[in-house]
Design an enzyme around this catalytic site. Sequence first.
Site, PDB file in Angstrom:
ATOM      1  N   TYR A 143       0.841  -1.212   0.000  1.00  0.00           N
ATOM      2  CA  TYR A 143       0.000   0.000   0.000  1.00  0.00           C
ATOM      3  C   TYR A 143       0.873   1.258   0.000  1.00  0.00           C
ATOM      4  O   TYR A 143       0.726   2.145  -0.846  1.00  0.00           O
ATOM      5  CB  TYR A 143      -0.930  -0.020   1.222  1.00  0.00           C
ATOM      6  CG  TYR A 143      -1.615   1.300   1.500  1.00  0.00           C
ATOM      7  CD1 TYR A 143      -2.541   1.830   0.604  1.00  0.00           C
ATOM      8  CD2 TYR A 143      -1.324   2.033   2.660  1.00  0.00           C
ATOM      9  CE1 TYR A 143      -3.166   3.043   0.856  1.00  0.00           C
ATOM     10  CE2 TYR A 143      -1.953   3.242   2.922  1.00  0.00           C
ATOM     11  CZ  TYR A 143      -2.865   3.748   2.014  1.00  0.00           C
ATOM     12  OH  TYR A 143      -3.464   4.950   2.258  1.00  0.00           O
ATOM     13  N   LEU A 192      -9.007   2.231  14.344  1.00  0.00           N
ATOM     14  CA  LEU A 192      -9.210   1.975  15.777  1.00  0.00           C
ATOM     15  C   LEU A 192     -10.443   2.673  16.349  1.00  0.00           C
ATOM     16  O   LEU A 192     -11.247   2.039  17.038  1.00  0.00           O
ATOM     17  CB  LEU A 192      -7.949   2.405  16.542  1.00  0.00           C
ATOM     18  CG  LEU A 192      -8.021   2.173  18.054  1.00  0.00           C
ATOM     19  CD1 LEU A 192      -8.088   0.683  18.374  1.00  0.00           C
ATOM     20  CD2 LEU A 192      -6.821   2.811  18.755  1.00  0.00           C
TER      21      LEU A 192
HETATM   22  N1  LIG Z   1      -8.545   6.992   6.094  1.00  0.00           N
HETATM   23  C1  LIG Z   1      -7.280   7.244   6.448  1.00  0.00           C
HETATM   24  O1  LIG Z   1      -6.931   7.247   7.629  1.00  0.00           O
HETATM   25  C2  LIG Z   1      -6.250   7.559   5.394  1.00  0.00           C
HETATM   26  C3  LIG Z   1      -4.920   7.805   5.788  1.00  0.00           C
HETATM   27  C4  LIG Z   1      -3.977   8.098   4.812  1.00  0.00           C
HETATM   28  C5  LIG Z   1      -4.342   8.160   3.484  1.00  0.00           C
HETATM   29  N2  LIG Z   1      -5.624   7.893   3.121  1.00  0.00           N
HETATM   30  C6  LIG Z   1      -5.985   7.938   1.695  1.00  0.00           C
HETATM   31  O2  LIG Z   1      -7.130   8.766   1.565  1.00  0.00           O
HETATM   32  C7  LIG Z   1      -7.954   8.294   0.497  1.00  0.00           C
HETATM   33  C8  LIG Z   1      -9.364   8.119   1.009  1.00  0.00           C
HETATM   34  O3  LIG Z   1      -9.374   7.179   2.084  1.00  0.00           O
HETATM   35  P1  LIG Z   1     -10.755   6.704   2.726  1.00  0.00           P
HETATM   36  O4  LIG Z   1     -10.485   6.232   4.092  1.00  0.00           O
HETATM   37  O5  LIG Z   1     -11.765   7.752   2.492  1.00  0.00           O
HETATM   38  O6  LIG Z   1     -11.083   5.440   1.807  1.00  0.00           O
HETATM   39  P2  LIG Z   1     -12.500   4.938   1.301  1.00  0.00           P
HETATM   40  O7  LIG Z   1     -12.306   3.499   0.911  1.00  0.00           O
HETATM   41  O8  LIG Z   1     -13.561   5.263   2.273  1.00  0.00           O
HETATM   42  O9  LIG Z   1     -12.743   5.820  -0.013  1.00  0.00           O
HETATM   43  C9  LIG Z   1     -12.184   5.513  -1.273  1.00  0.00           C
HETATM   44  C10 LIG Z   1     -13.240   5.861  -2.324  1.00  0.00           C
HETATM   45  O10 LIG Z   1     -12.689   5.618  -3.620  1.00  0.00           O
HETATM   46  C11 LIG Z   1     -13.612   4.855  -4.398  1.00  0.00           C
HETATM   47  N3  LIG Z   1     -12.811   4.079  -5.358  1.00  0.00           N
HETATM   48  C12 LIG Z   1     -11.876   3.136  -5.089  1.00  0.00           C
HETATM   49  N4  LIG Z   1     -11.343   2.665  -6.225  1.00  0.00           N
HETATM   50  C13 LIG Z   1     -11.937   3.340  -7.248  1.00  0.00           C
HETATM   51  C14 LIG Z   1     -11.802   3.311  -8.670  1.00  0.00           C
HETATM   52  N5  LIG Z   1     -10.959   2.465  -9.269  1.00  0.00           N
HETATM   53  N6  LIG Z   1     -12.572   4.126  -9.404  1.00  0.00           N
HETATM   54  C15 LIG Z   1     -13.459   4.985  -8.803  1.00  0.00           C
HETATM   55  N7  LIG Z   1     -13.620   5.065  -7.458  1.00  0.00           N
HETATM   56  C16 LIG Z   1     -12.872   4.243  -6.711  1.00  0.00           C
HETATM   57  C17 LIG Z   1     -14.358   4.015  -3.380  1.00  0.00           C
HETATM   58  O11 LIG Z   1     -15.624   3.550  -3.828  1.00  0.00           O
HETATM   59  C18 LIG Z   1     -14.498   5.003  -2.227  1.00  0.00           C
HETATM   60  O12 LIG Z   1     -15.642   5.805  -2.367  1.00  0.00           O
HETATM   61  C19 LIG Z   1      -7.298   7.026  -0.020  1.00  0.00           C
HETATM   62  O13 LIG Z   1      -6.533   7.367  -1.145  1.00  0.00           O
HETATM   63  C20 LIG Z   1      -6.396   6.605   1.124  1.00  0.00           C
HETATM   64  O14 LIG Z   1      -5.280   5.866   0.662  1.00  0.00           O
HETATM   65  C21 LIG Z   1      -6.587   7.590   4.039  1.00  0.00           C
END
Ligand SMILES: NC(=O)c1ccc[n+]([C@@H]2O[C@H](COP(=O)([O-])OP(=O)(O)OC[C@H]3O[C@@H](n4cnc5c(N)ncnc54)[C@H](O)[C@@H]3O)[C@@H](O)[C@H]2O)c1
Length: 332
Positions: A143, A192
């Site tokens: 990742y 968490l």
């Molecule tokens: N949540 C965290 O703590 C965190 C921390 C660091 C980085 N991030 C990054 O932030 C971003 C959002 O995280 P999140 O927790 O909201 O994740 P999430 O899974 O809730 O949201 C991801 C969204 O992207 C959509 N998606 C995934 N693949 C797709 C594709 N191929 N085409 C179109 N849509 C697609 C999903 O349906 C979803 O709505 C991600 O890139 C993640 O790596 C999140």
Amino acid sequence: MPNTEILVIGGAGYVGSHFVLYALKHGCRVCVWDNLSTGHRSALRDVRFLAGDLNDREAFQAHLAGNRYHTIFHFAASCLVGESVVNPAKYYENNVIAAFNMLEAMRATGHDRVVFSSTCSVYGLPEELPIREGHAKNPISPYGKTKLAIEWMLEDYSAAYGIRWAALRYFNAAGCEPDEGLGEDHDPETHLIPNVVRHALDLDPRLVIFGNDYPTPDGTCIRDYIHVTDLAEAHIAAMRKLDEIPQIRLNLGTGTGLSNLQVVEAVSSACGKKLEPVFGPRRPGDPPELVADPGEAFRMLQWQARRSHPDRIVAEVLRWMSDHPGGYAEVH
Ligand SMILES: NC(=O)c1ccc[n+]([C@@H]2O[C@H](COP(=O)([O-])OP(=O)(O)OC[C@H]3O[C@@H](n4cnc5c(N)ncnc54)[C@H](O)[C@@H]3O)[C@@H](O)[C@H]2O)c1
């Protein structure tokens, strides 16, 4: 910047939907592109929604060709660290290849600005704390590697094709906007705070903390929890800053860490109930402590976390989950 047209890829997800709400409140005109693989249509209101996959490059490019966006916000990804270890192919496809598709479509249609959701996982095991942007990048999970690979792609596309970009490296996204009907609903949930709250509300019989023998004061991992609306605010600030600076890499965190047991304590005291976690083995690849140095984000964007106090975060998550024990499935 009222009426700024933006495209939000992954806008139906947890962080993306909070960003969409914030952007709408600040006058942007928002279109969301999301395949709903982990997102929720009912997390979005008052936006143009397109159910599309970023891996359908033809459809995505056709959409960009017919529209003109000031900035593209790229939240879409697969983002479960453990899953990425056992199924890296999914991560290289849905993160790296999808980002390549996005950049190629941008290049073909003359779109030249993107704000990208990166992560503190690009750093790997911290050599120094708090973590600064210049810290060595040695990601230890597929990742984290895919996110770093996308940052490299952005660097090269910027140099060769003039694409302006910001990679915002979130620490642990947390909190929600219960008054607006927005919360966190992942399946499986690996974060968490929602898991502790689910246990507190008797939605989950067991609360497992992974590892209590880390070299930290109480033996559990320490993380930096940043409110999703603070993240949203930084995205708009970064979009503006791209007028001046073509490449931005910033940590988004608070600078303060909270141990897993401190999170359990905070939820216990918010709900007036002593919670008793069980301790499981360490999860592979979990560093003992991850805390951002947020100084550069402040210097560059005049941004700092203002909504990320743990009591506030816990109270919001408790409220949203009490109202939505089945998550968005119950929202119509
Ligand atoms: N949540 C965290 O703590 C965190 C921390 C660091 C980085 N991030 C990054 O932030 C971003 C959002 O995280 P999140 O927790 O909201 O994740 P999430 O899974 O809730 O949201 C991801 C969204 O992207 C959509 N998606 C995934 N693949 C797709 C594709 N191929 N085409 C179109 N849509 C697609 C999903 O349906 C979803 O709505 C991600 O890139 C993640 O790596 C999140």
